[in-house]
Design an enzyme around this catalytic site. Structure first.
Site, PDB file in Angstrom:
ATOM      1  N   TYR A 116       0.843  -1.192   0.000  1.00 16.82           N
ATOM      2  CA  TYR A 116       0.000   0.000   0.000  1.00 16.82           C
ATOM      3  C   TYR A 116       0.878   1.242   0.000  1.00 16.82           C
ATOM      4  O   TYR A 116       2.102   1.163   0.178  1.00 16.82           O
ATOM      5  CB  TYR A 116      -0.945  -0.012   1.210  1.00 16.82           C
TER       6      TYR A 116
ATOM      7  N   ARG B 268       7.664   4.654  -4.711  1.00 24.30           N
ATOM      8  CA  ARG B 268       7.743   3.714  -3.574  1.00 24.30           C
ATOM      9  C   ARG B 268       6.739   2.586  -3.750  1.00 24.30           C
ATOM     10  O   ARG B 268       7.046   1.422  -3.468  1.00 24.30           O
ATOM     11  CB  ARG B 268       7.512   4.452  -2.252  1.00 24.30           C
TER      12      ARG B 268
ATOM     13  N   HIS C  75       0.237 -21.022  -0.296  1.00 22.84           N
ATOM     14  CA  HIS C  75       1.170 -19.935   0.003  1.00 22.84           C
ATOM     15  C   HIS C  75       1.860 -19.347  -1.230  1.00 22.84           C
ATOM     16  O   HIS C  75       1.928 -18.138  -1.399  1.00 22.84           O
ATOM     17  CB  HIS C  75       2.227 -20.401   1.002  1.00 22.84           C
TER      18      HIS C  75
ATOM     19  N   LYS D 167       6.503  -1.595   1.925  1.00 22.60           N
ATOM     20  CA  LYS D 167       5.283  -1.070   2.561  1.00 22.60           C
ATOM     21  C   LYS D 167       4.172  -2.098   2.347  1.00 22.60           C
ATOM     22  O   LYS D 167       3.316  -1.962   1.462  1.00 22.60           O
ATOM     23  CB  LYS D 167       4.936   0.322   1.988  1.00 22.60           C
TER      24      LYS D 167
ATOM     25  N   GLU E 263      12.369   2.536  14.067  1.00 25.77           N
ATOM     26  CA  GLU E 263      11.390   3.569  13.694  1.00 25.77           C
ATOM     27  C   GLU E 263      10.155   3.433  14.571  1.00 25.77           C
ATOM     28  O   GLU E 263      10.080   2.554  15.425  1.00 25.77           O
ATOM     29  CB  GLU E 263      11.025   3.436  12.208  1.00 25.77           C
TER      30      GLU E 263
HETATM   31  C1  LIG Z   1       6.516   1.926   9.454  1.00 22.03           C
HETATM   32  C2  LIG Z   1       6.490   3.293   8.865  1.00 22.03           C
HETATM   33  N1  LIG Z   1       7.608   4.029   8.886  1.00 22.03           N
HETATM   34  C3  LIG Z   1       7.645   5.283   8.391  1.00 22.03           C
HETATM   35  C4  LIG Z   1       6.511   5.867   7.862  1.00 22.03           C
HETATM   36  C5  LIG Z   1       6.570   7.279   7.334  1.00 22.03           C
HETATM   37  O1  LIG Z   1       6.427   7.296   5.934  1.00 22.03           O
HETATM   38  P1  LIG Z   1       5.877   8.594   5.166  1.00 22.03           P
HETATM   39  O2  LIG Z   1       6.801   9.723   5.507  1.00 22.03           O
HETATM   40  O3  LIG Z   1       5.953   8.223   3.726  1.00 22.03           O
HETATM   41  O4  LIG Z   1       4.475   8.811   5.643  1.00 22.03           O
HETATM   42  C6  LIG Z   1       5.322   5.145   7.817  1.00 22.03           C
HETATM   43  C7  LIG Z   1       4.107   5.754   7.245  1.00 22.03           C
HETATM   44  O5  LIG Z   1       3.026   5.311   7.349  1.00 22.03           O
HETATM   45  C8  LIG Z   1       5.305   3.819   8.329  1.00 22.03           C
HETATM   46  O6  LIG Z   1       4.170   3.080   8.305  1.00 22.03           O
END
Ligand SMILES: Cc1ncc(COP(=O)(O)O)c(C=O)c1O
Length: 284
Positions: free
Chosen positions: A36, A55, A105, A150, A182
């Site tokens: 996504y 991305r 799978h 993502k 993060e």
């Molecule tokens: C795990 C994770 N890290 C970092 C980010 C930050 O990404 P962005 O700056 O593209 O929103 C997100 C955004 O949803 C995220 O889910």
């Protein structure tokens, strides 16, 4: 249009959200087998669309899901979904799953990806959050080793976010073996001696679109930027701690696990980056 039931896009059709349906054998439902992205719009204009679509294309490539659309088509679809929402600042959510197939799978042959797009109003952090900063808790990073994709399979992130919610705080700051990774849905930034640092672009974090943006803004306003491994002590002992994401924009973290960070108030680097971000997002 009913604002609680906006038009969404699903597999070639625009339909009210309440009527959008996918089959239970969709691999997004069965395996979390999908990716996504979330694109912010300000004043109905997409902010950094090329970066978000690049991305998304990368997430699709890394998971072997064919990209169902070229960039022009994505832009058109996002435009049409966002045009149906009254709010002028929005977050557009785009999801692509591998598609519908008998459960098994490995990738099925001849499957068509499921494409879903919806828009929601973008509600930035409140004035109080901006002025006082927010509280966070730390948690061991329990996610897989491809956090750079993502993916919709977000259970590790969901559990981290719930850990924060159950402590009544805004975000969970994750550490893997003593090193900062993060937040559950944000990138995390550490300020020490006027230098802005964040963990490297590798498989342990999702590179936010704000990652490159903050790096650029630092260059423009004369803040030294470093991408490097950051130990837990450097986080707890930081002068400032920040988070960034499409929805949080740039936000100061003023306590971690109940301990004050720096002076316990949003600091000068936060203020400089916040102002630069506000300008960038409205720039023509
Ligand atoms: C795990 C994770 N890290 C970092 C980010 C930050 O990404 P962005 O700056 O593209 O929103 C997100 C955004 O949803 C995220 O889910």
């Amino acid at each position: 249009m009913d604002i609680d039931d906006p038009l969404v896009y699903l597999n070639g059709e625009f339909t009210p959200l309440s009527q959008a349906r996918v089959p239970v054998l969709d691999r997004g439902f069965i395996f979390g087998d999908g990716v996504y992205d979330v694109v912010p719009l300000y004043g109905r204009r997409m902010f950094r669309p090329a970066q978000h679509l690049a991305r998304l294309a990368r997430s699709l490539r890394e998971t072997g899901i064919p990209n169902p659309h070229d960039e022009a088509t994505w832009l058109e679809l996002i435009g049409r979904v966002s045009a149906a929402l009254p709010a002028s600042d929005q977050l557009v959510y785009i999801q692509v799953t591998r598609g519908v197939a008998r459960r098994g799978h490995a990738f099925p042959a001849h499957v068509t990806p499921t494409v879903f797009i919806m828009a929601n109003p973008l509600v930035p952090p409140s004035r109080e959050m901006r002025e006082q900063g927010v509280a966070c808790v730390s948690i061991e990073d329990q996610r897989w080793l491809r956090c750079d994709i993502k993916a919709t399979s977000l259970l590790g992130n969901v559990l981290a976010a719930q850990h924060a919610a159950s402590h009544g705080v805004t975000e969970a700051v994750q550490f893997r073996d003593g090193w900062l990774t993060e937040g559950s849905s944000t990138n995390i930034w550490v300020v020490a001696d006027g230098v802005l640092m964040t963990p490297p672009r590798d498989n342990l974090i999702l590179e936010g679109i704000r990652y490159g943006l903050l790096e650029e803004l630092c260059g423009a306003i004369g803040i030294t930027f470093q991408s490097r491994r950051i130990a837990r002590e450097d986080v707890t002992g930081a002068d400032e701690l920040l988070m960034s994401s499409a929805s949080k924009e740039v936000l100061a973290i003023t306590t971690l696990d109940g301990q004050r960070i720096g002076n316990g108030v949003p600091g000068p680097i936060y203020h400089a980056l916040f102002d630069a971000y506000q300008q960038a997002k409205r720039a023509p």
